[in-house]
Design a protein around this motif. Structure first.
Motif, PDB file in Angstrom:
ATOM      1  N   ILE A 179       0.852  -1.190   0.000  1.00 36.28           N
ATOM      2  CA  ILE A 179       0.000   0.000   0.000  1.00 36.28           C
ATOM      3  C   ILE A 179       0.888   1.241   0.000  1.00 36.28           C
ATOM      4  O   ILE A 179       1.701   1.440   0.916  1.00 36.28           O
ATOM      5  CB  ILE A 179      -0.918   0.010   1.242  1.00 36.28           C
ATOM      6  CG1 ILE A 179      -1.825  -1.221   1.245  1.00 36.28           C
ATOM      7  CG2 ILE A 179      -1.747   1.279   1.284  1.00 36.28           C
ATOM      8  CD1 ILE A 179      -2.668  -1.357   2.495  1.00 36.28           C
ATOM      9  N   ASN A 180       0.732   2.071  -1.021  1.00 29.79           N
ATOM     10  CA  ASN A 180       1.554   3.262  -1.168  1.00 29.79           C
ATOM     11  C   ASN A 180       1.006   4.393  -0.294  1.00 29.79           C
ATOM     12  O   ASN A 180       0.535   5.423  -0.773  1.00 29.79           O
ATOM     13  CB  ASN A 180       1.594   3.683  -2.647  1.00 29.79           C
ATOM     14  CG  ASN A 180       2.556   4.838  -2.874  1.00 29.79           C
ATOM     15  OD1 ASN A 180       3.458   5.085  -2.078  1.00 29.79           O
ATOM     16  ND2 ASN A 180       2.366   5.546  -3.980  1.00 29.79           N
ATOM     17  N   MET A 262      -8.841  15.161  -1.270  1.00 33.41           N
ATOM     18  CA  MET A 262      -8.580  13.727  -1.185  1.00 33.41           C
ATOM     19  C   MET A 262      -9.709  12.863  -1.705  1.00 33.41           C
ATOM     20  O   MET A 262      -9.468  11.841  -2.354  1.00 33.41           O
ATOM     21  CB  MET A 262      -8.288  13.341   0.273  1.00 33.41           C
ATOM     22  CG  MET A 262      -6.863  13.625   0.707  1.00 33.41           C
ATOM     23  SD  MET A 262      -5.626  12.762  -0.285  1.00 33.41           S
ATOM     24  CE  MET A 262      -6.038  11.051   0.063  1.00 33.41           C
ATOM     25  N   TYR A 263     -10.961  13.218  -1.427  1.00 29.91           N
ATOM     26  CA  TYR A 263     -12.056  12.269  -1.634  1.00 29.91           C
ATOM     27  C   TYR A 263     -13.164  12.729  -2.561  1.00 29.91           C
ATOM     28  O   TYR A 263     -13.977  11.903  -2.977  1.00 29.91           O
ATOM     29  CB  TYR A 263     -12.679  11.905  -0.283  1.00 29.91           C
ATOM     30  CG  TYR A 263     -11.692  11.326   0.694  1.00 29.91           C
ATOM     31  CD1 TYR A 263     -11.138  10.067   0.491  1.00 29.91           C
ATOM     32  CD2 TYR A 263     -11.285  12.048   1.808  1.00 29.91           C
ATOM     33  CE1 TYR A 263     -10.217   9.538   1.373  1.00 29.91           C
ATOM     34  CE2 TYR A 263     -10.363  11.521   2.692  1.00 29.91           C
ATOM     35  CZ  TYR A 263      -9.841  10.267   2.472  1.00 29.91           C
ATOM     36  OH  TYR A 263      -8.923   9.750   3.348  1.00 29.91           O
ATOM     37  N   ALA A 268      -8.134  12.288  -7.332  1.00 30.93           N
ATOM     38  CA  ALA A 268      -7.509  11.989  -6.041  1.00 30.93           C
ATOM     39  C   ALA A 268      -6.801  10.646  -6.060  1.00 30.93           C
ATOM     40  O   ALA A 268      -5.736  10.481  -5.462  1.00 30.93           O
ATOM     41  CB  ALA A 268      -8.561  12.001  -4.941  1.00 30.93           C
ATOM     42  N   ILE A 269      -7.369   9.650  -6.724  1.00 30.53           N
ATOM     43  CA  ILE A 269      -6.803   8.309  -6.696  1.00 30.53           C
ATOM     44  C   ILE A 269      -5.469   8.251  -7.417  1.00 30.53           C
ATOM     45  O   ILE A 269      -4.614   7.435  -7.099  1.00 30.53           O
ATOM     46  CB  ILE A 269      -7.808   7.304  -7.324  1.00 30.53           C
ATOM     47  CG1 ILE A 269      -8.986   7.115  -6.376  1.00 30.53           C
ATOM     48  CG2 ILE A 269      -7.183   5.974  -7.636  1.00 30.53           C
ATOM     49  CD1 ILE A 269     -10.008   6.135  -6.859  1.00 30.53           C
ATOM     50  N   GLN A 274       1.099  13.263  -3.599  1.00 26.68           N
ATOM     51  CA  GLN A 274       0.457  14.470  -3.083  1.00 26.68           C
ATOM     52  C   GLN A 274      -0.530  14.110  -1.981  1.00 26.68           C
ATOM     53  O   GLN A 274      -0.662  14.815  -0.983  1.00 26.68           O
ATOM     54  CB  GLN A 274      -0.269  15.200  -4.208  1.00 26.68           C
ATOM     55  CG  GLN A 274      -1.060  16.423  -3.746  1.00 26.68           C
ATOM     56  CD  GLN A 274      -1.938  17.000  -4.834  1.00 26.68           C
ATOM     57  OE1 GLN A 274      -1.920  16.533  -5.977  1.00 26.68           O
ATOM     58  NE2 GLN A 274      -2.738  17.992  -4.484  1.00 26.68           N
ATOM     59  N   GLY A 275      -1.199  12.965  -2.150  1.00 23.52           N
ATOM     60  CA  GLY A 275      -2.178  12.524  -1.168  1.00 23.52           C
ATOM     61  C   GLY A 275      -1.571  12.255   0.190  1.00 23.52           C
ATOM     62  O   GLY A 275      -2.218  12.484   1.220  1.00 23.52           O
ATOM     63  N   LYS A 276      -0.333  11.772   0.234  1.00 25.70           N
ATOM     64  CA  LYS A 276       0.323  11.509   1.518  1.00 25.70           C
ATOM     65  C   LYS A 276       0.514  12.798   2.294  1.00 25.70           C
ATOM     66  O   LYS A 276       0.276  12.850   3.511  1.00 25.70           O
ATOM     67  CB  LYS A 276       1.680  10.831   1.293  1.00 25.70           C
ATOM     68  CG  LYS A 276       1.611   9.419   0.767  1.00 25.70           C
ATOM     69  CD  LYS A 276       3.019   8.866   0.576  1.00 25.70           C
ATOM     70  CE  LYS A 276       3.007   7.535  -0.150  1.00 25.70           C
ATOM     71  NZ  LYS A 276       4.373   7.026  -0.378  1.00 25.70           N
ATOM     72  N   VAL A 277       0.946  13.846   1.599  1.00 25.85           N
ATOM     73  CA  VAL A 277       1.170  15.139   2.259  1.00 25.85           C
ATOM     74  C   VAL A 277      -0.149  15.706   2.760  1.00 25.85           C
ATOM     75  O   VAL A 277      -0.251  16.177   3.902  1.00 25.85           O
ATOM     76  CB  VAL A 277       1.852  16.123   1.289  1.00 25.85           C
ATOM     77  CG1 VAL A 277       2.032  17.487   1.961  1.00 25.85           C
ATOM     78  CG2 VAL A 277       3.190  15.575   0.825  1.00 25.85           C
TER      79      VAL A 277
END
Length: 321
Positions: A179-180, A262-263, A268-269, A274-277
């Protein structure tokens, strides 16, 4: 993201997942560990203190602070679901999380994030009733009504969590178990699924988008009426109420801005880095900032802290005698 419709969706090939987290060498991991630890400790301290202050000070036993105490509790749990495991993985060689552990973490993250979203809407409605209908406020926002609103927020969060968790973990994860991300979330899980994820993406963007837009609609309507009512006031009390509501609007902007990134948008997917930050911001930074925003800009909370401090000093003097 390519879909594979020929796979058996009920089959799970991997019993464990690997949370890849953030890249970088030992120095980077040590820096991130220090950052995460500092954010988590401040979050714990701030939200626990907020709960204690509101519980102990009788002058804060009002609907607004009842909702604020519940918001602090949700923030406390929300960060605690993610931060301890993330901290342990920074110096772990395996970074393994079991399938059941991932599903459990996913369930509580979805539950608490959705509940917080509903709480922000409830708090806006509370301010609307207090400022725009002050004569009806005591009867409308009575203790039983406040309790029902809180329970309703938790039920809404539970419904979304059950739907998202059941549909996500019904997929097959046969292409990879890596999982990234630094916690189990929908977008990275959909990336490693080998089944058809169209329904899951529709649920993610549909339900989350509906919740975000619906709650934001309630907040905007409430604050539209609040601003009009305050502008009609000719006393200094009206201007003071603008600053009081400003704390809530600051929290709303931070929370819904990151949630939308994010959602509630299709891209977003595809943008996990960028999503981690962004995820660090809404899972650790916002829960840390909420008690600071409400306390530093709230005269009642600051006075309550002073009263509790004076009581503590008086008790110490009595013990010394």
């Amino acid at each position: 993201m390519p879909s594979h419709s020929n796979e058996n969706l009920s089959m799970v090939y991997f019993q464990d997942f690997v949370l890849e987290g953030f890249g970088g060498g030992l120095e980077t991991q040590a820096l991130l560990f220090t950052l995460f630890l500092a954010l988590y400790m401040v979050t714990l301290l701030g939200n626990i203190l907020m709960i204690i202050i509101i519980t102990l000070d009788a002058r804060l036993h009002s609907p607004m602070y009842f909702f604020l105490k519940n918001l602090s509790f949700v923030d406390l749990c929300y960060s605690s679901v993610i931060a301890p495991n993330a901290l342990a993985n920074f110096f772990s060689s395996s970074k393994v999380i079991t399938f059941a552990g991932c599903a459990t973490q996913f369930f509580f993250i979805s539950l608490l994030a959705t509940t917080e979203c509903f709480f922000l809407g409830v708090m806006a409605y509370d301010r609307f009733m207090a400022i725009c209908s002050p004569l009806r406020y005591p009867s409308t926002m009575c203790q039983s009504a406040c309790t029902r609103l809180v329970l309703g927020a938790y039920c809404g969060g539970c419904f979304n969590s059950v739907v998202q968790t059941s549909f996500t973990f019904h997929l097959s994860f046969c292409s990879s178990n890596r999982i990234n991300h630094f916690f189990c979330d929908v977008p990275p899980l959909l990336q490693i699924a080998c089944g058809n994820t169209a329904i899951n993406e529709l649920l993610l963007f549909g339900i989350c988008g509906l919740i975000i837009v619906g709650v934001m609609f309630v907040i905007l309507i409430s604050y539209g009426y609040i601003i009009v009512t305050i502008l009609r006031m000719h006393s200094g009390t009206g201007r003071h109420k603008i600053f009081t509501c400003g704390s809530h609007m600051t929290v709303v902007t931070l929370f819904f801005g990151t949630a939308f990134v994010m959602y509630a948008q299709p891209g977003a997917i595809e943008s996990m880095e960028q999503g981690k930050v962004v995820s660090v911001f809404y899972t650790l930074v916002i829960p840390m900032l909420n008690p600071l925003i409400y306390s530093l800009r709230n005269k009642d909370v600051k006075e309550a802290v002073q009263r509790l401090g004076q009581k503590h000093m008086a008790i110490r003097r009595m013990c010394c005698w």
